[in-house]
Scaffold this motif. Structure first.
Motif, PDB file in Angstrom:
ATOM      1  N   LYS A  79      18.635 -19.023 120.730  1.00  0.00           N
ATOM      2  CA  LYS A  79      19.135 -20.147 121.537  1.00  0.00           C
ATOM      3  C   LYS A  79      19.347 -19.722 122.999  1.00  0.00           C
ATOM      4  O   LYS A  79      19.017 -20.451 123.928  1.00  0.00           O
ATOM      5  CB  LYS A  79      20.458 -20.642 120.936  1.00  0.00           C
ATOM      6  N   GLN A  80      19.940 -18.533 123.183  1.00  0.00           N
ATOM      7  CA  GLN A  80      20.233 -18.030 124.529  1.00  0.00           C
ATOM      8  C   GLN A  80      19.906 -16.533 124.611  1.00  0.00           C
ATOM      9  O   GLN A  80      20.288 -15.761 123.725  1.00  0.00           O
ATOM     10  CB  GLN A  80      21.724 -18.199 124.863  1.00  0.00           C
ATOM     11  N   THR A  81      19.206 -16.143 125.667  1.00  0.00           N
ATOM     12  CA  THR A  81      18.973 -14.729 125.952  1.00  0.00           C
ATOM     13  C   THR A  81      19.857 -14.367 127.136  1.00  0.00           C
ATOM     14  O   THR A  81      19.709 -14.933 128.230  1.00  0.00           O
ATOM     15  CB  THR A  81      17.490 -14.456 126.311  1.00  0.00           C
ATOM     16  N   LEU A  82      20.803 -13.463 126.903  1.00  0.00           N
ATOM     17  CA  LEU A  82      21.753 -13.076 127.955  1.00  0.00           C
ATOM     18  C   LEU A  82      21.432 -11.664 128.439  1.00  0.00           C
ATOM     19  O   LEU A  82      21.225 -10.755 127.638  1.00  0.00           O
ATOM     20  CB  LEU A  82      23.190 -13.119 127.430  1.00  0.00           C
ATOM     21  N   LEU A  83      21.396 -11.508 129.734  1.00  0.00           N
ATOM     22  CA  LEU A  83      21.115 -10.200 130.331  1.00  0.00           C
ATOM     23  C   LEU A  83      22.403  -9.585 130.854  1.00  0.00           C
ATOM     24  O   LEU A  83      23.154 -10.233 131.591  1.00  0.00           O
ATOM     25  CB  LEU A  83      20.110 -10.354 131.477  1.00  0.00           C
ATOM     26  N   VAL A  84      22.650  -8.335 130.464  1.00  0.00           N
ATOM     27  CA  VAL A  84      23.835  -7.608 130.936  1.00  0.00           C
ATOM     28  C   VAL A  84      23.403  -6.643 132.032  1.00  0.00           C
ATOM     29  O   VAL A  84      22.509  -5.817 131.829  1.00  0.00           O
ATOM     30  CB  VAL A  84      24.505  -6.829 129.778  1.00  0.00           C
ATOM     31  N   VAL A  85      24.025  -6.762 133.214  1.00  0.00           N
ATOM     32  CA  VAL A  85      23.719  -5.850 134.329  1.00  0.00           C
ATOM     33  C   VAL A  85      25.004  -5.190 134.827  1.00  0.00           C
ATOM     34  O   VAL A  85      26.090  -5.753 134.730  1.00  0.00           O
ATOM     35  CB  VAL A  85      22.998  -6.568 135.502  1.00  0.00           C
ATOM     36  N   ASP A  86      24.846  -4.004 135.372  1.00  0.00           N
ATOM     37  CA  ASP A  86      25.959  -3.189 135.841  1.00  0.00           C
ATOM     38  C   ASP A  86      26.188  -3.448 137.332  1.00  0.00           C
ATOM     39  O   ASP A  86      25.304  -3.183 138.158  1.00  0.00           O
ATOM     40  CB  ASP A  86      25.596  -1.713 135.587  1.00  0.00           C
ATOM     41  N   ALA A  87      27.368  -3.955 137.695  1.00  0.00           N
ATOM     42  CA  ALA A  87      27.684  -4.263 139.102  1.00  0.00           C
ATOM     43  C   ALA A  87      27.577  -3.037 139.999  1.00  0.00           C
ATOM     44  O   ALA A  87      27.273  -3.148 141.196  1.00  0.00           O
ATOM     45  CB  ALA A  87      29.095  -4.847 139.197  1.00  0.00           C
ATOM     46  N   MET A  88      27.836  -1.854 139.409  1.00  0.00           N
ATOM     47  CA  MET A  88      27.838  -0.617 140.190  1.00  0.00           C
ATOM     48  C   MET A  88      26.445  -0.289 140.745  1.00  0.00           C
ATOM     49  O   MET A  88      26.307   0.474 141.685  1.00  0.00           O
ATOM     50  CB  MET A  88      28.304   0.566 139.337  1.00  0.00           C
ATOM     51  N   THR A  89      25.386  -0.865 140.147  1.00  0.00           N
ATOM     52  CA  THR A  89      24.021  -0.527 140.584  1.00  0.00           C
ATOM     53  C   THR A  89      23.529  -1.425 141.729  1.00  0.00           C
ATOM     54  O   THR A  89      22.417  -1.235 142.228  1.00  0.00           O
ATOM     55  CB  THR A  89      23.022  -0.616 139.409  1.00  0.00           C
ATOM     56  N   GLY A  90      24.358  -2.370 142.157  1.00  0.00           N
ATOM     57  CA  GLY A  90      24.055  -3.179 143.344  1.00  0.00           C
ATOM     58  C   GLY A  90      22.704  -3.857 143.316  1.00  0.00           C
ATOM     59  O   GLY A  90      22.399  -4.650 142.435  1.00  0.00           O
TER      60      GLY A  90
END
Length: 446
Positions: free
Chosen positions: A216-227
């Motif tokens: 239903k949903q594909t969620l992407l997790v990204v790290d804020a520290m990598t700008g």
């Protein structure tokens, strides 16, 4: 704390603007040049910064602004509105099927972004909303990935489906759907494998899972520290696999925060949540208006209220309010307040959510876990009578309390002073909260 440096720089720009009686076009351009530099230093995408400052300038040099009684404040208002627009204007919530149908969510991201921790937090939050979640371990490559998911699932009281590393992720996902249907679970959250870098095998695997089960949903997790890298990763994942929403983790760290300001504009995909710490409640719904308010140093009283409602005992809070009104606040209450605050997270971050408190806190030393424990040991060295009646604590009592806690008398004196200051500040905050219905939740400076 995220955005601290950016927030300081923007507030300095705004201070200069508000200090001028009238504004010229040159004043606005000079201010926006500083805003541009501050955003670039915060690692915001160059094209996004260029478009943002252009939009602000087009609106800010109009006659309505220049001829207004408070042109500086009007410019700040425009910056606030454009920043909200940049991050998506409306709050986007996770799309779920009705509870009588199965919803499948697939979590994707690079290794180290915090995907496995985040998926368990999300499962825990949805469980509280009366869903019956099942975590699915499809990372069969990283050593101990399945064990990590099981530990995180256990923390949230959510079951984990796994078949070990001898099976393909596609077969695991298919088997998980059958398992959920047999066991009455209506929500599947698939934890997929990450890599240190984007590669074709990872993308092919994610696509194969989406083709095998109705995600239903594909969620992407990204790290804020990598700008900027976080923005590039989001663009590639969206292009190759298709992304419905983004979760930005590690926003509580010493990060420049450019990802939060760039991702929506670059990818066109909404930010759904931000990770602000380790606890379940530290995965926060993303509100563009609240985030803009934090960045511009205007506080975020609505998020603070959400945290209070989630973590603080309601009866205790009402009791505390009564005590504050009667000026009946003692060391027992002080001890209790520390316990409640610790449940809510970093005290400095919480104080920064109160409008106007960010600038007042400059140079103030916020208590950490170690200093809080020392404060608790001093209070626990007091007699019951001393905790209830702080006024009776004289020099000889202070010496006995210090000896009992294993600290210098100076520390006891410092605590007594902190106690008096806290008492006054909390009384003011209580008054501010009491007036919120009349004055509005945000006491914005425009």
């Amino acid at each position: 704390m995220a955005f601290e440096s950016l927030s300081d720089k923007l507030q300095n720009v705004f201070k200069k603007l508000k200090g001028k009686g009238r504004l010229t076009e040159a004043d606005v351009k000079a201010a926006l040049k500083e805003v541009k530099m501050a955003l670039l230093e915060a690692d915001v995408n160059f094209k996004v910064v260029k478009q943002f400052t252009k939009s602000v300038e087009e609106r800010a040099v109009g006659t309505d602004v220049m001829n207004s009684l408070t042109p500086g404040q009007m410019v700040i208002k425009i910056v606030n509105e454009e920043m909200i627009k940049l991050m998506g204007s409306e709050t986007t919530t996770l799309e779920l099927n009705p509870r009588n149908e199965l919803t499948i969510i697939m979590m994707a991201g690079l290794q180290g972004a915090g995907k496995t921790t985040t998926i368990a937090k999300l499962a825990g939050q949805l469980k509280v909303k009366n869903y019956s979640p099942l975590l699915v371990a499809c990372d069969v490559y990283r050593p101990a990935a399945i064990k990590q998911l099981q530990i995180n699932g256990e923390k949230q009281g959510v079951p984990v489906f796994s078949m070990g590393d001898g099976h393909s992720p596609v077969n695991i996902a298919k088997a998980a759907v059958e398992h959920a249907q047999k066991n009455g679970q209506n929500l599947i959250l698939i934890d997929t494998a990450g890599r240190l870098h984007i590669d074709e095998n990872m993308m092919d695997e994610l696509t194969a899972i989406k083709e095998a089960v109705p995600v239903k949903q594909t969620l992407l997790v990204v790290d804020a520290m990598t700008g900027q890298d976080a923005v590039n990763v989001a663009s590639t994942f969206n292009e190759k696999v298709g992304v419905d929403g983004i979760i930005i983790t590690k926003m509580d760290g010493d990060t420049r925060g450019g990802a939060a300001l760039s991702i929506r504009a670059v990818t066109g995909k909404p930010i759904l949540y931000v990770g602000m710490g380790e606890k379940l409640s530290d995965l926060e719904q993303f509100y563009p208006d609240r985030m803009a308010s934090r960045i511009l140093g205007m506080g975020d009283i609505l998020s603070l209220i959400d945290k209070v409602q989630a973590e603080v005992d309601e009866e205790k809070a009402r009791d505390m309010e009564r005590k504050l009104r009667k000026a009946d606040f003692d060391f027992n209450d002080f001890l209790d307040q520390f316990a409640q605050l610790r449940k809510m997270g970093n005290i400095g971050d919480l104080m920064g959510m109160i409008p106007g408190m960010g600038s007042k806190m400059k140079g103030m030393e916020m208590p950490d876990d170690k200093s809080i424990k020392r404060i608790e040991s001093i209070i626990l060295s007091m007699t019951a009578q001393e905790r209830s009646h702080p006024d009776i604590i004289n020099p000889s009592r202070k010496r006995r309390i210090a000896a009992g806690a294993g600290v210098e008398v100076a520390e006891v004196n410092r605590l007594m002073k902190q106690f008096d200051q806290s008492k006054k500040m909390m009384k003011q905050m209580s008054g501010m909260m009491g007036k919120k219905s009349k004055r509005g939740l945000f006491n914005l400076p425009f």
